[in-house]
Design an enzyme around this catalytic site. Sequence first.
Site, short mmCIF file in Angstrom:
data_model
loop_
_atom_site.label_atom_id
_atom_site.label_comp_id
_atom_site.label_asym_id
_atom_site.label_seq_id
_atom_site.Cartn_x
_atom_site.Cartn_y
_atom_site.Cartn_z
N ARG A 123 0.76 -1.20 -0.09
CA ARG A 123 0.08 -0.08 -0.02
C ARG A 123 0.74 1.43 0.24
NH1 ARG A 123 -2.66 -3.83 1.61
NH2 ARG A 123 -0.71 -4.35 2.59
N THR A 124 1.68 1.36 0.87
CA THR A 124 2.58 2.61 1.20
C THR A 124 3.07 2.82 -0.36
OG1 THR A 124 2.45 1.95 3.45
CG2 THR A 124 4.14 3.76 2.76
N HIS A 156 4.87 5.67 11.69
CA HIS A 156 4.38 5.45 10.11
C HIS A 156 3.62 6.73 9.94
CE1 HIS A 156 3.26 3.98 6.53
NE2 HIS A 156 3.09 2.74 6.96
N LYS A 198 27.45 -3.71 -2.40
CA LYS A 198 28.75 -3.81 -2.67
C LYS A 198 29.41 -3.14 -1.50
CE LYS A 198 28.19 -2.63 -7.51
NZ LYS A 198 27.93 -1.36 -8.52
N ARG A 217 11.08 3.57 3.43
CA ARG A 217 10.86 2.61 4.46
C ARG A 217 12.00 2.01 4.83
NH1 ARG A 217 5.85 -1.16 4.53
NH2 ARG A 217 4.90 0.73 5.45
N1 CP Z 1 -0.38 -0.18 5.77
C1 CP Z 1 0.73 -0.33 5.30
O1 CP Z 1 2.15 0.23 5.67
O2 CP Z 1 0.95 -1.46 4.23
P1 CP Z 1 2.02 -1.73 3.42
O3 CP Z 1 2.98 -2.60 4.47
O4 CP Z 1 1.68 -2.62 2.39
O5 CP Z 1 2.77 -0.63 2.81
#
Ligand code: CP
Length: 299
Positions: free
Chosen positions: A49-50, A127, A78, A99
């Site tokens: 999703r993110t 998040h 490397k 992320r």
């Molecule tokens: N809600 C969320 O962060 O989903 P993903 O891990 O799929 O990005």
Amino acid sequence: MQHLISMRDLDSVHINALIERAGLIESGREKPDLSSKVMGALFFEPSTRTQLSFDTAMKRLGGKVITISGTKGTSVEKGETLADTVKIINQYADIIVVRHYNEGAARYISEQVDIPVVNAGDGANQHPTQSMLDLYSIQKTQGTLHNLTIALVGDLKYGRTVHSLVYALSAYNPTFYFVSPEALAMPDYILEDLDGLGMNYTVRRSLDDIVPELDIMYVTRIQQERFADPEEYEKVKNAYIIRAAMLGGVKENFKILHPLPRVNEIDTDVDGLSCAYYFQQAKNGVFMRQAILSTLLQQ
Ligand code: CP
């Protein structure tokens, strides 16, 4: 806003402005133009999703996206450091969305570069863009963020979405129920922060009796990948499974949210109910991320 690293960086003025902007973008009344901009999407941890909603958001605003997914095929293999990697992305992109499995990685990256950095999840820490889309979803379904009764259910220890969300809601006088197994309780440092803010919360092991009181039930996945001991995961993996039969007598405005992905914590027999909002919640992520990207890029 220079970066978006933690919900603690945002006050209610920023939060309300982003929610309003997401609404204007969703309705088509505002169309920011990012056609001259490039987003560097650095996803060192898995995401559906993110990553894809940021990608969609940037492209719908006319912008371009360059992506790293994992480290395979990159010069990290490397031995290139994270600092050097992001200093290079700094030469190519106008904004970084990252992320990373390490807590604090997004903050660290923001100190290495001179373009905006967005935290798309750092370990079990924060998040914030998920929390902003959660707030947008709550505002859309409840008509307000104020004075709501909200149960956070599941993995409150490792669930970074709930860590961000409690800070996000702190300005709006919520009543929280924190429902988790003891081993997955909300971390003490967060409870201490909430005590300092004078917030109203109750710690519980079960949902018994409280469902009819709730405006929002926010369910989270037990985060198997963060357990050092697989046996500990086995003990708690089925701690809460929400089924349609448990949802009798709920309030008319009651909604179930979940950041997704789910494993088994919401039975699919809930999906068809009018209170099941998690798929629309994921769609709201595109509008909110459009608002965040255009605000950080000052468009
Ligand atoms: N809600 C969320 O962060 O989903 P993903 O891990 O799929 O990005």
